[in-house]
Design a protein around this motif. Structure first.
Motif, PDB file in Angstrom:
ATOM      1  N   LYS A  29       0.846  -1.194   0.000  1.00  0.00           N
ATOM      2  CA  LYS A  29       0.000   0.000   0.000  1.00  0.00           C
ATOM      3  C   LYS A  29       0.883   1.247   0.000  1.00  0.00           C
ATOM      4  O   LYS A  29       1.774   1.386   0.836  1.00  0.00           O
ATOM      5  CB  LYS A  29      -0.881  -0.009   1.246  1.00  0.00           C
ATOM      6  CG  LYS A  29      -2.328  -0.355   0.948  1.00  0.00           C
ATOM      7  CD  LYS A  29      -3.223   0.099   2.078  1.00  0.00           C
ATOM      8  CE  LYS A  29      -4.514   0.679   1.560  1.00  0.00           C
ATOM      9  NZ  LYS A  29      -5.388  -0.208   0.868  1.00  0.00           N
ATOM     10  N   ASP A  30       0.649   2.111  -0.991  1.00  0.00           N
ATOM     11  CA  ASP A  30       1.411   3.351  -1.085  1.00  0.00           C
ATOM     12  C   ASP A  30       0.405   4.487  -0.970  1.00  0.00           C
ATOM     13  O   ASP A  30      -0.180   4.900  -1.952  1.00  0.00           O
ATOM     14  CB  ASP A  30       2.164   3.392  -2.424  1.00  0.00           C
ATOM     15  CG  ASP A  30       2.938   4.680  -2.602  1.00  0.00           C
ATOM     16  OD1 ASP A  30       3.192   5.364  -1.588  1.00  0.00           O
ATOM     17  OD2 ASP A  30       3.289   5.003  -3.750  1.00  0.00           O
ATOM     18  N   GLU A  73      -2.664   0.734  -4.164  1.00  0.00           N
ATOM     19  CA  GLU A  73      -1.881  -0.476  -3.949  1.00  0.00           C
ATOM     20  C   GLU A  73      -1.009  -0.677  -5.164  1.00  0.00           C
ATOM     21  O   GLU A  73      -1.482  -0.581  -6.301  1.00  0.00           O
ATOM     22  CB  GLU A  73      -2.826  -1.674  -3.795  1.00  0.00           C
ATOM     23  CG  GLU A  73      -3.229  -1.939  -2.386  1.00  0.00           C
ATOM     24  CD  GLU A  73      -3.700  -3.366  -2.207  1.00  0.00           C
ATOM     25  OE1 GLU A  73      -4.280  -3.917  -3.159  1.00  0.00           O
ATOM     26  OE2 GLU A  73      -3.486  -3.923  -1.115  1.00  0.00           O
ATOM     27  N   ARG A  74       0.248  -0.946  -4.964  1.00  0.00           N
ATOM     28  CA  ARG A  74       1.148  -1.126  -6.104  1.00  0.00           C
ATOM     29  C   ARG A  74       1.605  -2.573  -6.199  1.00  0.00           C
ATOM     30  O   ARG A  74       1.780  -3.253  -5.198  1.00  0.00           O
ATOM     31  CB  ARG A  74       2.366  -0.219  -5.960  1.00  0.00           C
ATOM     32  CG  ARG A  74       1.981   1.248  -6.020  1.00  0.00           C
ATOM     33  CD  ARG A  74       3.200   2.119  -6.154  1.00  0.00           C
ATOM     34  NE  ARG A  74       2.822   3.516  -6.074  1.00  0.00           N
ATOM     35  CZ  ARG A  74       2.335   4.213  -7.097  1.00  0.00           C
ATOM     36  NH1 ARG A  74       2.173   3.647  -8.261  1.00  0.00           N
ATOM     37  NH2 ARG A  74       2.004   5.484  -6.941  1.00  0.00           N
ATOM     38  N   SER A 128       5.325   1.717 -13.305  1.00  0.00           N
ATOM     39  CA  SER A 128       4.896   3.110 -13.236  1.00  0.00           C
ATOM     40  C   SER A 128       4.515   3.566 -14.630  1.00  0.00           C
ATOM     41  O   SER A 128       4.605   2.795 -15.592  1.00  0.00           O
ATOM     42  CB  SER A 128       6.014   3.997 -12.673  1.00  0.00           C
ATOM     43  OG  SER A 128       7.099   3.988 -13.565  1.00  0.00           O
ATOM     44  N   ILE A 174       9.041   5.784  -6.322  1.00  0.00           N
ATOM     45  CA  ILE A 174       8.268   4.781  -5.591  1.00  0.00           C
ATOM     46  C   ILE A 174       9.221   3.855  -4.836  1.00  0.00           C
ATOM     47  O   ILE A 174       9.026   3.543  -3.664  1.00  0.00           O
ATOM     48  CB  ILE A 174       7.398   3.952  -6.573  1.00  0.00           C
ATOM     49  CG1 ILE A 174       6.363   4.858  -7.237  1.00  0.00           C
ATOM     50  CG2 ILE A 174       6.719   2.806  -5.859  1.00  0.00           C
ATOM     51  CD1 ILE A 174       5.685   4.222  -8.437  1.00  0.00           C
ATOM     52  N   TYR A 175      10.287   3.466  -5.531  1.00  0.00           N
ATOM     53  CA  TYR A 175      11.275   2.561  -4.940  1.00  0.00           C
ATOM     54  C   TYR A 175      11.899   3.200  -3.703  1.00  0.00           C
ATOM     55  O   TYR A 175      11.993   2.581  -2.639  1.00  0.00           O
ATOM     56  CB  TYR A 175      12.338   2.251  -5.992  1.00  0.00           C
ATOM     57  CG  TYR A 175      13.525   1.467  -5.494  1.00  0.00           C
ATOM     58  CD1 TYR A 175      13.414   0.090  -5.289  1.00  0.00           C
ATOM     59  CD2 TYR A 175      14.740   2.092  -5.247  1.00  0.00           C
ATOM     60  CE1 TYR A 175      14.512  -0.631  -4.845  1.00  0.00           C
ATOM     61  CE2 TYR A 175      15.828   1.377  -4.809  1.00  0.00           C
ATOM     62  CZ  TYR A 175      15.722   0.017  -4.607  1.00  0.00           C
ATOM     63  OH  TYR A 175      16.796  -0.694  -4.177  1.00  0.00           O
ATOM     64  N   ARG A 208      10.679   5.455  -1.819  1.00  0.00           N
ATOM     65  CA  ARG A 208       9.698   5.647  -0.757  1.00  0.00           C
ATOM     66  C   ARG A 208       9.395   4.337  -0.039  1.00  0.00           C
ATOM     67  O   ARG A 208       9.163   4.312   1.158  1.00  0.00           O
ATOM     68  CB  ARG A 208       8.434   6.222  -1.408  1.00  0.00           C
ATOM     69  CG  ARG A 208       7.495   6.894  -0.458  1.00  0.00           C
ATOM     70  CD  ARG A 208       6.546   7.818  -1.193  1.00  0.00           C
ATOM     71  NE  ARG A 208       5.804   7.143  -2.248  1.00  0.00           N
ATOM     72  CZ  ARG A 208       5.608   7.644  -3.466  1.00  0.00           C
ATOM     73  NH1 ARG A 208       6.101   8.813  -3.793  1.00  0.00           N
ATOM     74  NH2 ARG A 208       4.925   6.965  -4.369  1.00  0.00           N
ATOM     75  N   LEU A 209       9.375   3.239  -0.797  1.00  0.00           N
ATOM     76  CA  LEU A 209       8.891   1.976  -0.227  1.00  0.00           C
ATOM     77  C   LEU A 209       9.988   0.934  -0.036  1.00  0.00           C
ATOM     78  O   LEU A 209       9.696  -0.215   0.251  1.00  0.00           O
ATOM     79  CB  LEU A 209       7.794   1.388  -1.133  1.00  0.00           C
ATOM     80  CG  LEU A 209       6.560   2.257  -1.360  1.00  0.00           C
ATOM     81  CD1 LEU A 209       5.651   1.622  -2.372  1.00  0.00           C
ATOM     82  CD2 LEU A 209       5.801   2.478  -0.066  1.00  0.00           C
ATOM     83  N   GLU A 266       9.848  -1.489   2.979  1.00  0.00           N
ATOM     84  CA  GLU A 266       8.817  -2.531   2.918  1.00  0.00           C
ATOM     85  C   GLU A 266       9.155  -3.585   1.874  1.00  0.00           C
ATOM     86  O   GLU A 266       8.866  -4.767   2.071  1.00  0.00           O
ATOM     87  CB  GLU A 266       7.462  -1.895   2.605  1.00  0.00           C
ATOM     88  CG  GLU A 266       6.856  -1.199   3.800  1.00  0.00           C
ATOM     89  CD  GLU A 266       5.621  -0.412   3.429  1.00  0.00           C
ATOM     90  OE1 GLU A 266       4.595  -1.047   3.149  1.00  0.00           O
ATOM     91  OE2 GLU A 266       5.703   0.832   3.396  1.00  0.00           O
TER      92      GLU A 266
END
Lengths: 198, 197
Positions: A65-66, A70-71, A89, A180-181, A183-184, A187
């Motif tokens: 979940k971003d 959801e990605r 993306s 995105i990478y 940021r997440l 996780e």
């Protein structure tokens, strides 16, 4: 005047009913269509950039979940270690959205490969971003810290001649994947531990 | 002159078969007959839209105001075309990718608007359904025949199954766009010869 109103209303009602029904149908078929795109469009692209992986990246996928969305992420296992993650993306091209998948190495923080999935760029011009492998090969090995840019904007990527907008769109899409990478990543590393080291 | 249901159905198969007699719907006839699978898929998609739109337009023919009937017909047809597009994307993705732009283009296929205007808006539901079914099947068979000729000669295959040995030299002209025109022209010629008594 009353006649005009009647004509107007009948077309409005027709359109509204049709729009409502189609909206419902789109919702009902969305999941199935996403699955079909996964297998038919994204599948080959993901397998291509994760060439040599010992697992099936389409099976080893997970969602994170971003914020609101959801990605999807796909893991590639190399040398017994799940160390490569594929991030999806999209960016704005000349003819609409360009979807990309970007493979990133979790240890070296480098781009392993980039491939285009869905796009509607001009055949022969912008579409070469997908068909000509020499364009996406330029992203290989770039560090995740700085978002890629075309040379005209002071970056390192050679734009496809005649398709600058497409080239920028792909750079934008890759940049978003890197974001995105970044940021997440925490996780993703956690999830990667649960992948079987096949 | 009222025709029986059977006549409404069979006229689409021979006497008024869309691409060869009415010479309607030529865009998909030319473009989607490079292979039997394409032609069949296109024919079935059009048949589905034709039956559904004919029935719905016939049902609503007293409600649709005369002045905006064309706009209403197009909305009905477009709705069913999007239904086909979504279903094909969900369940026959390979075919969807091959047919690409030609699925949404069914909306502007003259057969659909032609049947809506000339038949469904003036006749009952059952007759319109028979008309749509006949026209649709006639269109599908026409496409499959043309596609068979082009695929067999131009590719040496039928429904992707190789027919001749490896020594066969495909006549590639047949699967190109000019080949489509030549083939269609010859088909029209044959149809006219057969019709002449």
């Amino acid at each position: 005047m009353r006649d005009m109103l009647k004509l107007f209303l009948s077309v409005v009602v027709f359109s509204a009913v049709s729009g409502g029904l189609l909206g419902g149908l789109k919702g009902a078929t969305q999941e199935r269509i996403e699955y079909q795109q996964l297998v038919n469009v994204k599948g080959p692209a993901i397998r291509e950039i994760l060439e040599g992986a010992s697992n099936d990246p389409l099976t080893d996928r997970f969602k994170i979940k971003d914020g609101e969305v959801e990605r999807n992420f796909f893991m590639g296992v190399f040398d017994g270690k799940p160390n490569t993650v594929v991030v999806e993306s999209s960016g704005k091209g000349y003819g609409g959205n360009i979807g990309v998948v970007v493979a990133l190495n979790l240890e070296s923080d480098q781009i392993v490969g980039v491939s285009l999935t869905t796009h509607s760029e001009t055949p022969g011009l912008g579409a070469r971003a997908k068909t000509d492998p020499s364009f996406v090969r330029q992203f290989k090995g770039l560090p995740v810290k700085e978002p890629p840019k075309v040379k005209a904007e002071g970056g390192k990527v050679d734009a496809i001649s005649g398709a600058t907008t497409t080239s920028r769109g792909v750079c934008g899409a890759v940049g978003e994947a890197l974001e995105i990478y970044g940021r997440l990543k925490g996780e993703i590393v956690q999830k990667a531990k649960t992948i079987k080291k096949a | 002159m009222a025709k029986t249901l059977g006549q409404e159905f069979t006229k689409g198969l021979w006497a008024e078969v869309p691409p060869y007699r009415l010479v309607l719907g030529l865009c998909p006839t030319l473009a989607m007959t490079t292979g039997v699978d394409n032609g069949l898929g296109m024919g079935l998609a059009v048949t589905f839209v034709l039956i559904c739109s004919n029935m719905l337009i016939s049902l609503l023919r007293k409600v649709i105001p005369k002045d905006v009937r064309i706009a209403c017909f197009i909305i009905v047809i477009a709705t069913f075309v999007i239904v086909v597009e979504l279903m094909m994307q969900a369940y026959a993705y390979a075919l969807f990718e091959q047919m690409g732009i030609f699925i949404p283009l069914i909306v502007v296929n003259c057969i659909l608007l032609g049947r809506a205007e000339a038949f469904a808006s003036k006749n009952g539901v059952v007759a319109s359904c028979a008309d749509g079914l006949g026209m649709g099947i006639g269109f599908t068979i026409s496409l499959v025949i043309l596609a068979s000729i082009r695929e067999v000669l131009g590719n040496g295959t039928f429904y992707k199954i190789p027919l001749f040995g490896p020594t066969f030299e495909p006549f590639a002209f047949m699967v190109t766009a000019p080949g489509a025109f030549v083939c269609l022209g010859l088909m029209l010629c044959v149809m006219n010869l057969l019709g002449k008594k």
